[in-house]
Design a protein around this motif. Structure first.
Motif, PDB file in Angstrom:
ATOM      1  N   LEU A  25      16.517   9.879   5.063  1.00 44.43           N
ATOM      2  CA  LEU A  25      16.962   9.024   6.161  1.00 44.43           C
ATOM      3  C   LEU A  25      17.372   9.839   7.379  1.00 44.43           C
ATOM      4  O   LEU A  25      17.257   9.380   8.517  1.00 44.43           O
ATOM      5  N   ASP A  26      17.882  11.049   7.164  1.00 46.33           N
ATOM      6  CA  ASP A  26      18.416  11.837   8.279  1.00 46.33           C
ATOM      7  C   ASP A  26      17.430  12.869   8.814  1.00 46.33           C
ATOM      8  O   ASP A  26      17.792  13.721   9.621  1.00 46.33           O
ATOM      9  N   PRO A  69       6.603   9.400   7.662  1.00 41.64           N
ATOM     10  CA  PRO A  69       6.228   7.983   7.550  1.00 41.64           C
ATOM     11  C   PRO A  69       7.383   7.033   7.850  1.00 41.64           C
ATOM     12  O   PRO A  69       7.194   5.956   8.409  1.00 41.64           O
ATOM     13  N   LEU A  70       8.603   7.447   7.521  1.00 41.73           N
ATOM     14  CA  LEU A  70       9.772   6.610   7.780  1.00 41.73           C
ATOM     15  C   LEU A  70       9.998   6.428   9.287  1.00 41.73           C
ATOM     16  O   LEU A  70      10.379   5.347   9.748  1.00 41.73           O
ATOM     17  N   HIS A  71       9.779   7.486  10.073  1.00 39.45           N
ATOM     18  CA  HIS A  71       9.885   7.366  11.532  1.00 39.45           C
ATOM     19  C   HIS A  71       8.899   6.321  12.055  1.00 39.45           C
ATOM     20  O   HIS A  71       9.249   5.478  12.899  1.00 39.45           O
ATOM     21  N   LEU A 105       0.834  -1.202   0.000  1.00 38.68           N
ATOM     22  CA  LEU A 105       0.000   0.000   0.000  1.00 38.68           C
ATOM     23  C   LEU A 105       0.867   1.250   0.000  1.00 38.68           C
ATOM     24  O   LEU A 105       0.569   2.226  -0.695  1.00 38.68           O
ATOM     25  N   THR A 106       1.941   1.215   0.773  1.00 40.67           N
ATOM     26  CA  THR A 106       2.856   2.364   0.823  1.00 40.67           C
ATOM     27  C   THR A 106       3.392   2.684  -0.566  1.00 40.67           C
ATOM     28  O   THR A 106       3.389   3.850  -1.000  1.00 40.67           O
ATOM     29  N   LYS A 107       3.825   1.661  -1.286  1.00 41.18           N
ATOM     30  CA  LYS A 107       4.348   1.871  -2.639  1.00 41.18           C
ATOM     31  C   LYS A 107       3.278   2.452  -3.552  1.00 41.18           C
ATOM     32  O   LYS A 107       3.545   3.388  -4.337  1.00 41.18           O
ATOM     33  N   ALA A 108       2.063   1.933  -3.442  1.00 43.03           N
ATOM     34  CA  ALA A 108       0.983   2.411  -4.303  1.00 43.03           C
ATOM     35  C   ALA A 108       0.655   3.873  -4.006  1.00 43.03           C
ATOM     36  O   ALA A 108       0.439   4.673  -4.926  1.00 43.03           O
ATOM     37  N   LEU A 109       0.607   4.247  -2.728  1.00 43.69           N
ATOM     38  CA  LEU A 109       0.305   5.634  -2.372  1.00 43.69           C
ATOM     39  C   LEU A 109       1.404   6.576  -2.846  1.00 43.69           C
ATOM     40  O   LEU A 109       1.130   7.694  -3.305  1.00 43.69           O
ATOM     41  N   THR A 137      11.233   1.113  -0.024  1.00 41.38           N
ATOM     42  CA  THR A 137      10.231   1.796  -0.852  1.00 41.38           C
ATOM     43  C   THR A 137      10.174   3.282  -0.512  1.00 41.38           C
ATOM     44  O   THR A 137      10.108   4.139  -1.407  1.00 41.38           O
ATOM     45  N   LEU A 138      10.197   3.612   0.760  1.00 35.89           N
ATOM     46  CA  LEU A 138      10.113   5.018   1.175  1.00 35.89           C
ATOM     47  C   LEU A 138      11.321   5.819   0.694  1.00 35.89           C
ATOM     48  O   LEU A 138      11.168   6.919   0.142  1.00 35.89           O
TER      49      LEU A 138
END
Length: 638
Positions: A577-578, A552-554, A531-535, A569-570
């Motif tokens: 990342l930082d 979202p990564l956190h 779902l994340t990839k699709a969004l 994906t994110l």
């Protein structure tokens, strides 16, 4: 030291509360003996689980404890707290309300002796008198009235003492209140009267009493008379009594009999009795002049298998051979008489759909549920609990069908694959509900905005979106047309830019383990890499921050373990990342038991811009007047 003092005080408060709850007067006296009044006041006024020692002692009927709290502790008689009755939590309940509700008349008298307000109320405006009426404590009712209790004080929904006595079937209390000239035709917020309550609960004796005291056949906000209310609930004796009254019209008699037949089909599962009521209704229509034919201009509904209501005795008799058509007849009749706005109309459509699903007829279930959902969205306000329930049911049904596809259900039937058009149609309705809810909340003053219902609607939409996202996987055979339809549907949701509680977006929820699972068959779980990839493919912002500064990564890091495919994906779609949240944590610092390099290659996903921003932040370089303003936010998140 302050922490130790607080802990000791908490222990003392709990000890006093437990002694009062259990009626252990000896322990209570021993514990409070020798303490000064200031400390005693603090202990007897403290709340444990929302309740005080006095409130819980009154609730549990410990007379000697209540007396001690008054005489030796000088407790406030109007202390209020949270109590539970029959599984329902009552907030702001005064001691007198608790004693009256529980039927402890000796404590009621003790509280009154110490100056309790006889008309004190809970948070929902329920009085001690209403509490006594609810459970039929006649002696307490008469005592409170003799000491000034107002019989006409209604709760926040407009329900009076007479109404609750009628609904609960307490004849002696109803008679007592009517003898005191209680307003027999008073209406609630939703327009129903004591006669409605009595008709729904089924007490013919009380119904006759109300009619004797001048109760009238009024309609509520749904257009329901007490006669129809009795028909919906299946109380035959009340229906028979009311239709025998001379002032009940022929048309109302017919409608009551037809609706009663529908009730016997769906609620009682008694087809023969249902047919007998429908036969009587037809006889009333045609055996006297003028004839009262059924409406001929009603358009057949596909969800009801295009059935038309039977209009003659011969056709009615043929229904004996086709129980399924009888069930459709019941739905058609109920919708015609009650209208789409009445909760029972959509409830029984959904109920019938669930029965079909249990029998392996998933196509019929989806057809009926879609019809009910369309009906609800056309008449109910956005984010209505009824509509929310329908969307949640669809999410659970699709989860079950995906998880059990191909397995046997019953009578040789197997769980079929889900029709993509069905999923797209329901998802479109879910997005529409989110959009309407978002618009409704935006129109409210900021202090009145509560996004809880919007959050539930969004979660339901995301669970449906999970199922659609599966179709975009490389290992699923799917036409380009369907892929485009799915991407367009997901784009419609993302483009709303919904912000819910804590400032989170749809993508935040897709990456968060705590996003609620739906039902018993969670075919999709959060976090969901698919779902994340699709969004992200349709434009979701990978670096959007919630109120705590989490991207979202956190939230993905909090899954523990974080799925590598989710993190990859994110970052592949631009997540930093930082990036730091409000606590200064990055994705890496939130990982527990996992190394960043196990999930993604940090070198590959760190840009020169990121390194420059980190350097500026590390050395606290003044940059606001040296770089374009558009870069300020980018620098500050590093």
């Amino acid at each position: 030291m302050p922490c130790e003092t607080a802990t000791a005080m908490d222990y003392k408060e709990v000890f006093v509360f437990n002694a009062a709850r259990d009626g252990n007067l000896v322990s209570l006296k021993r514990f409070l003996n020798g303490k000064n009044q200031v400390e005693i006041d603090a202990l007897v006024s403290a709340k444990t689980g929302g309740s005080t020692p006095l409130v819980i002692a009154c609730r549990n009927g410990h007379y000697d404890v209540v007396q001690y709290l008054f005489q030796k502790c000088h407790v406030d008689v109007e202390q209020s707290g949270i109590v539970t009755f029959d599984g329902e939590t009552i907030d702001g309940a005064p001691p007198l309300w608790c004693a009256a509700a529980a039927g402890h008349d000796h404590i009621v008298k003790l509280l009154m002796k110490h100056g309790a307000n006889v008309n004190s109320t809970t948070r929902t405006n329920s009085t001690p008198l209403r509490a006594a009426c609810f459970d039929g404590h006649y002696n307490i009712v008469t005592y409170l009235v003799s000491h000034g209790a107002d019989i006409e004080v209604a709760n926040r929904h407009g329900h009076t003492c007479l109404m609750i006595a009628c609904y609960k079937g307490h004849f002696n209390i109803a008679q007592y209140l009517l003898d005191l000239k209680a307003n027999v035709n008073r209406r609630t917020v939703k327009g129903n009267t004591a006669l409605h309550d009595c008709a729904e609960s089924g007490s013919l004796e009380i119904l006759q009493l109300l009619l004797k005291h001048g109760a009238t056949m009024d309609v509520d906000s749904y257009g329901m008379t007490p006669l129809l209310a009795a028909s919906v609930t299946g109380h035959v004796a009340i229906v028979e009594h009311l239709i025998s009254l001379p002032y009940v019209s022929r048309q109302d008699r017919i409608a009551a009999l037809e609706l009663l037949g529908a009730t016997f089909v769906d609620k009682k599962r008694d087809m023969l009795t249902a047919l007998s009521f429908w036969r009587r209704a037809l006889e009333n229509r045609y055996e006297q002049e003028p004839h009262m034919a059924k409406p001929a201009d009603v358009k057949p509904v596909a969800a009801y298998d295009f059935v038309r209501e039977v209009s003659d005795i011969a056709a009615l008799e043929d229904l004996v051979m086709d129980p399924d058509e009888m069930r459709m007849q019941a739905l058609v009749i109920r919708e015609r008489i009650l209208g789409p706005a009445h909760p029972d109309t959509s409830y029984y459509i959904r109920y019938r759909g669930a029965i079909y699903a249990d029998a392996g007829r998933f196509d019929r279930c989806i057809e009926l549920w879609t019809y009910a959902l369309t009906m609800q969205q056309s008449i109910l306000e956005p984010l209505s609990p009824m509509t929310q329930s329908s969307l949640l049911s669809f999410a659970e049904l699709f989860s079950y069908m995906l998880g059990e596809a191909g397995r046997p259900v019953t009578r040789g039937r197997v769980v079929p694959p889900i029709n993509t058009d069905d999923m797209l149609l329901v998802f479109d309705k879910a997005v529409h509900e989110v959009k309407l809810g978002q618009k409704m909340i935006a129109a409210l003053p900021e202090k009145e905005r509560d996004t809880a219902a919007l959050s539930r609607a969004l979660v339901s939409a995301l669970h449906l979106a999970c199922h659609l996202a599966r179709l975009l996987s490389d290992d699923v055979e799917c036409s380009d047309k369907v892929r485009q339809q799915v991407l367009k549907a997901l784009y419609d949701l993302v483009s709303l830019k919904v912000i819910i509680r804590s400032g989170r977006t749809a993508l935040h929820l897709a990456c968060y383990r705590e996003a609620a699972l739906v039902g018993r068959y969670p075919a999709c779980q959060f976090p969901s890499p698919q779902l994340t990839k699709a969004l992200l493919q349709v434009g979701a912002d990978p670096n959007a921050k919630d109120e705590a500064g989490n991207t979202p990564l956190h939230l993905a890091a909090l899954a523990r373990p974080c799925p590598a495919s989710l993190a990859q994906t994110l970052v592949d779609h631009g997540a930093h990342l930082d990036a730091k949240n409000a606590d200064g944590d990055t994705f890496e610092s939130l990982l527990q038991g996992q190394q960043l390099r196990e999930l993604v290659n940090p070198v590959r996903h760190t840009t020169l811009k990121c390194l420059a921003a980190r350097t500026i932040q590390k050395h606290k370089i003044a940059y606001r007047d040296e770089v374009p303003r558009a870069l300020n936010e980018f620098i500050e998140c590093h």
